[in-house]
Design a protein around this motif. Structure first.
Motif, PDB file in Angstrom:
ATOM      1  N   ASP A  54      -7.171   7.574  11.403  1.00 16.86           N
ATOM      2  CA  ASP A  54      -6.096   8.688  10.845  1.00 16.86           C
ATOM      3  C   ASP A  54      -4.669   8.578  11.090  1.00 16.86           C
ATOM      4  O   ASP A  54      -4.110   8.854  10.124  1.00 16.86           O
ATOM      5  N   ALA A  55      -4.521   8.356  12.208  1.00 18.39           N
ATOM      6  CA  ALA A  55      -2.992   8.016  12.109  1.00 18.39           C
ATOM      7  C   ALA A  55      -2.457   6.715  11.103  1.00 18.39           C
ATOM      8  O   ALA A  55      -1.354   6.826  10.603  1.00 18.39           O
ATOM      9  N   ALA A  56      -3.474   5.735  11.120  1.00 15.69           N
ATOM     10  CA  ALA A  56      -3.308   4.437  10.613  1.00 15.69           C
ATOM     11  C   ALA A  56      -2.615   5.012   8.971  1.00 15.69           C
ATOM     12  O   ALA A  56      -1.760   5.084   8.379  1.00 15.69           O
ATOM     13  N   ARG A  57      -3.622   5.506   8.712  1.00 13.43           N
ATOM     14  CA  ARG A  57      -3.796   6.480   7.052  1.00 13.43           C
ATOM     15  C   ARG A  57      -2.382   7.271   7.471  1.00 13.43           C
ATOM     16  O   ARG A  57      -1.828   6.704   5.763  1.00 13.43           O
ATOM     17  N   ARG A  58      -2.394   8.386   8.021  1.00 15.61           N
ATOM     18  CA  ARG A  58      -0.946   8.993   7.833  1.00 15.61           C
ATOM     19  C   ARG A  58       0.163   7.933   7.791  1.00 15.61           C
ATOM     20  O   ARG A  58       1.401   7.920   6.679  1.00 15.61           O
ATOM     21  N   LEU A  59       0.354   7.156   8.428  1.00 18.06           N
ATOM     22  CA  LEU A  59       1.014   5.987   8.589  1.00 18.06           C
ATOM     23  C   LEU A  59       1.480   4.795   7.016  1.00 18.06           C
ATOM     24  O   LEU A  59       2.486   5.193   6.463  1.00 18.06           O
ATOM     25  N   LEU A  60       0.352   4.950   6.816  1.00 20.14           N
ATOM     26  CA  LEU A  60       0.517   4.189   5.991  1.00 20.14           C
ATOM     27  C   LEU A  60       1.150   4.651   4.231  1.00 20.14           C
ATOM     28  O   LEU A  60       1.701   4.589   3.745  1.00 20.14           O
ATOM     29  N   ILE A  61       0.642   5.963   3.856  1.00 20.35           N
ATOM     30  CA  ILE A  61       1.049   7.089   2.806  1.00 20.35           C
ATOM     31  C   ILE A  61       2.542   7.682   3.849  1.00 20.35           C
ATOM     32  O   ILE A  61       3.060   7.255   2.478  1.00 20.35           O
ATOM     33  N   SER A  62       2.964   6.997   4.003  1.00 19.79           N
ATOM     34  CA  SER A  62       4.935   8.049   4.383  1.00 19.79           C
ATOM     35  C   SER A  62       5.253   6.756   4.497  1.00 19.79           C
ATOM     36  O   SER A  62       7.092   7.715   4.178  1.00 19.79           O
ATOM     37  N   LEU A  63       5.081   6.052   4.695  1.00 19.58           N
ATOM     38  CA  LEU A  63       5.852   4.420   4.817  1.00 19.58           C
ATOM     39  C   LEU A  63       6.386   4.120   3.538  1.00 19.58           C
ATOM     40  O   LEU A  63       6.047   4.599   2.473  1.00 19.58           O
ATOM     41  N   GLN A  64       7.900   3.973   3.019  1.00 18.46           N
ATOM     42  CA  GLN A  64       8.359   3.597   1.536  1.00 18.46           C
ATOM     43  C   GLN A  64       9.364   3.183   2.074  1.00 18.46           C
ATOM     44  O   GLN A  64       9.760   1.559   2.746  1.00 18.46           O
ATOM     45  N   THR A  65       9.182   1.953   0.482  1.00 14.62           N
ATOM     46  CA  THR A  65       9.743   0.635   0.456  1.00 14.62           C
ATOM     47  C   THR A  65      10.542  -0.103  -0.330  1.00 14.62           C
ATOM     48  O   THR A  65      10.036   0.905  -1.845  1.00 14.62           O
ATOM     49  N   THR A  66      11.456  -0.238  -0.516  1.00 11.80           N
ATOM     50  CA  THR A  66      12.164  -0.872  -1.993  1.00 11.80           C
ATOM     51  C   THR A  66      11.708  -2.056  -2.859  1.00 11.80           C
ATOM     52  O   THR A  66      11.552  -2.371  -3.439  1.00 11.80           O
ATOM     53  N   SER A  67      10.987  -2.649  -1.215  1.00 10.67           N
ATOM     54  CA  SER A  67      10.543  -4.525  -2.448  1.00 10.67           C
ATOM     55  C   SER A  67       8.975  -4.122  -2.521  1.00 10.67           C
ATOM     56  O   SER A  67       8.528  -3.473  -2.441  1.00 10.67           O
ATOM     57  N   PRO A  68       9.203  -5.218  -4.392  1.00  7.00           N
ATOM     58  CA  PRO A  68       7.856  -4.623  -4.562  1.00  7.00           C
ATOM     59  C   PRO A  68       6.805  -5.326  -3.786  1.00  7.00           C
ATOM     60  O   PRO A  68       7.067  -6.250  -2.673  1.00  7.00           O
ATOM     61  N   ALA A  69       5.865  -4.673  -4.016  1.00  7.54           N
ATOM     62  CA  ALA A  69       4.166  -4.536  -3.092  1.00  7.54           C
ATOM     63  C   ALA A  69       3.428  -5.994  -3.284  1.00  7.54           C
ATOM     64  O   ALA A  69       3.761  -7.159  -4.531  1.00  7.54           O
TER      65      ALA A  69
END
Length: 88
Positions: A54-69
């Motif tokens: 659950d914590a990992a999922r929340r982290l991944l959802i909240s992270l932001q980047t300007t780099s292309p996937a």
């Protein structure tokens, strides 16, 4: 840290629930020292895996980047090539 835990952020397609769960399981295994917990520890072990997922999922959802996937296949091929160079 555990070599089996892979980076899950900024990939296309995004990390799946199975990948998040697998990384949480590896993390809890590393922390606890158990590959498979005893019956006495099974509930606590499984609860920890769920909470880490659950914590990992929340982290991944909240992270932001300007780099292309990054492309999963390209990264997997790079890893295979590093392995070939390292182990022959």
């Amino acid at each position: 840290m555990c070599r089996n835990i892979k980076t899950l952020f900024n990939f296309e397609p995004p990390a799946t629930e199975d990948e998040i769960h697998a990384s949480a399981l590896q993390f809890v295994r590393k922390l606890s020292g158990f590959n498979k917990p005893s019956q006495a520890n099974e509930v606590a072990f499984n609860l920890a895996v769920t909470e880490v997922s659950d914590a990992a999922r929340r982290l991944l959802i909240s992270l932001q980047t300007t780099s292309p996937a990054r492309d999963r296949e390209v990264e997997a091929e790079k890893a295979r090539e590093r392995s070939r160079l390292r182990f022959g």
